[in-house]
Design a protein around this motif. Structure first.
Motif, short mmCIF file in Angstrom:
data_model
loop_
_atom_site.label_atom_id
_atom_site.label_comp_id
_atom_site.label_asym_id
_atom_site.label_seq_id
_atom_site.Cartn_x
_atom_site.Cartn_y
_atom_site.Cartn_z
N ASP A 50 0.79 -1.23 0.00
CA ASP A 50 0.00 0.00 0.00
C ASP A 50 0.82 1.28 0.00
O ASP A 50 0.32 2.33 -0.37
CB ASP A 50 -0.91 0.03 1.23
CG ASP A 50 -1.83 -1.17 1.29
OD1 ASP A 50 -2.39 -1.53 0.23
OD2 ASP A 50 -1.99 -1.76 2.37
N ASP A 51 2.04 1.22 0.47
CA ASP A 51 2.82 2.44 0.67
C ASP A 51 4.22 2.34 0.09
O ASP A 51 4.85 1.30 0.16
CB ASP A 51 2.97 2.74 2.17
CG ASP A 51 1.64 2.94 2.85
OD1 ASP A 51 0.85 3.75 2.35
OD2 ASP A 51 1.38 2.27 3.87
N ARG A 69 2.78 -2.01 12.45
CA ARG A 69 1.84 -3.00 12.98
C ARG A 69 1.31 -3.82 11.80
O ARG A 69 0.77 -3.25 10.85
CB ARG A 69 0.66 -2.33 13.67
CG ARG A 69 1.01 -1.73 14.99
CD ARG A 69 -0.24 -1.39 15.79
NE ARG A 69 0.09 -0.52 16.89
CZ ARG A 69 0.61 -0.93 18.04
NH1 ARG A 69 0.85 -2.20 18.24
NH2 ARG A 69 0.90 -0.07 19.00
N PRO A 70 1.47 -5.14 11.86
CA PRO A 70 0.91 -5.98 10.80
C PRO A 70 -0.61 -5.79 10.74
O PRO A 70 -1.25 -5.50 11.75
CB PRO A 70 1.26 -7.40 11.24
CG PRO A 70 2.45 -7.23 12.13
CD PRO A 70 2.22 -5.92 12.83
N ASN A 71 -1.17 -5.96 9.55
CA ASN A 71 -2.61 -5.78 9.42
C ASN A 71 -3.38 -6.96 10.01
O ASN A 71 -2.84 -8.05 10.22
CB ASN A 71 -3.02 -5.51 7.96
CG ASN A 71 -2.79 -6.69 7.05
OD1 ASN A 71 -2.91 -7.85 7.42
ND2 ASN A 71 -2.44 -6.39 5.81
N GLY A 74 -3.55 -10.48 8.24
CA GLY A 74 -2.37 -11.34 8.17
C GLY A 74 -1.71 -11.33 6.82
O GLY A 74 -1.01 -12.27 6.46
N THR A 75 -1.89 -10.26 6.06
CA THR A 75 -1.34 -10.20 4.70
C THR A 75 -0.27 -9.14 4.53
O THR A 75 0.06 -8.76 3.41
CB THR A 75 -2.47 -9.93 3.68
OG1 THR A 75 -3.09 -8.68 4.01
CG2 THR A 75 -3.50 -11.04 3.69
N TYR A 94 9.56 -8.80 4.64
CA TYR A 94 8.59 -9.25 5.64
C TYR A 94 7.33 -9.76 4.96
O TYR A 94 6.65 -9.02 4.26
CB TYR A 94 8.22 -8.12 6.59
CG TYR A 94 7.33 -8.58 7.72
CD1 TYR A 94 7.89 -9.15 8.86
CD2 TYR A 94 5.95 -8.48 7.65
CE1 TYR A 94 7.08 -9.60 9.89
CE2 TYR A 94 5.14 -8.92 8.67
CZ TYR A 94 5.71 -9.48 9.79
OH TYR A 94 4.91 -9.95 10.81
N ILE A 95 7.06 -11.05 5.16
CA ILE A 95 5.82 -11.68 4.72
C ILE A 95 5.18 -12.20 6.00
O ILE A 95 5.73 -13.08 6.67
CB ILE A 95 6.08 -12.86 3.76
CG1 ILE A 95 6.88 -12.41 2.55
CG2 ILE A 95 4.76 -13.50 3.35
CD1 ILE A 95 7.38 -13.56 1.69
#
Length: 134
Positions: A50-51, A69-71, A74-75, A94-95
């Motif tokens: 997104d960014d 912060r992870p969404n 979980g994606t 980061y996945i």
């Protein structure tokens, strides 16, 4: 009968989207260290789905760190590209579904000519190496 106004509903929805398992999602801290060799000062470009988080010059043995912060879904995915004399490479730094279990809330990477290596939180060694994507 209890009446909810729009602000209360919005606040509850915001809290739900920032929670996982009833708790606030813990911030993840990423750190990238340059081990490409003396004189290699790559341009690091970080992006998520997104960014576009911009470019930074990473001096030899220097590091760059950031947190997020992870969404809730979980994606979360972050990837970095590195451009230096003699190369342009990128990898997924980061996945969520992979790295959350491996490094918890602190993912430390070292970037080497053959590819990036992730620090094993148990041994504290950078021995979980990957190949560049290109």
């Amino acid at each position: 009968m209890i009446s909810f106004n729009g602000h209360v509903v919005l606040m509850v929805l915001l809290l739900i989207t920032q929670c996982k398992g009833g708790l606030l999602v813990e911030k993840c801290h990423l750190r990238i260290t340059n081990d490409l060799g003396r004189g290699s000062n790559p341009t690091l470009h970080r992006k998520s789905r997104d960014d576009d988080l911009g470019e930074h010059t990473l001096p030899y043995r220097g590091y760059f760190k950031f947190a997020f912060r992870p969404n809730f879904a979980g994606t979360t995915l972050y990837y970095c590209s590195f451009k230096w004399k003699g190369g342009f490479h990128y990898f997924d730094i980061y996945i969520e579904l992979t790295h959350r279990d491996i490094c918890g809330s602190s993912c430390w990477w070292v970037v080497r000519p053959n590819g990036p290596c992730l620090r094993d939180s148990q041994t504290r060694q950078y021995d979980m190496c990957e190949k560049w994507h290109n």
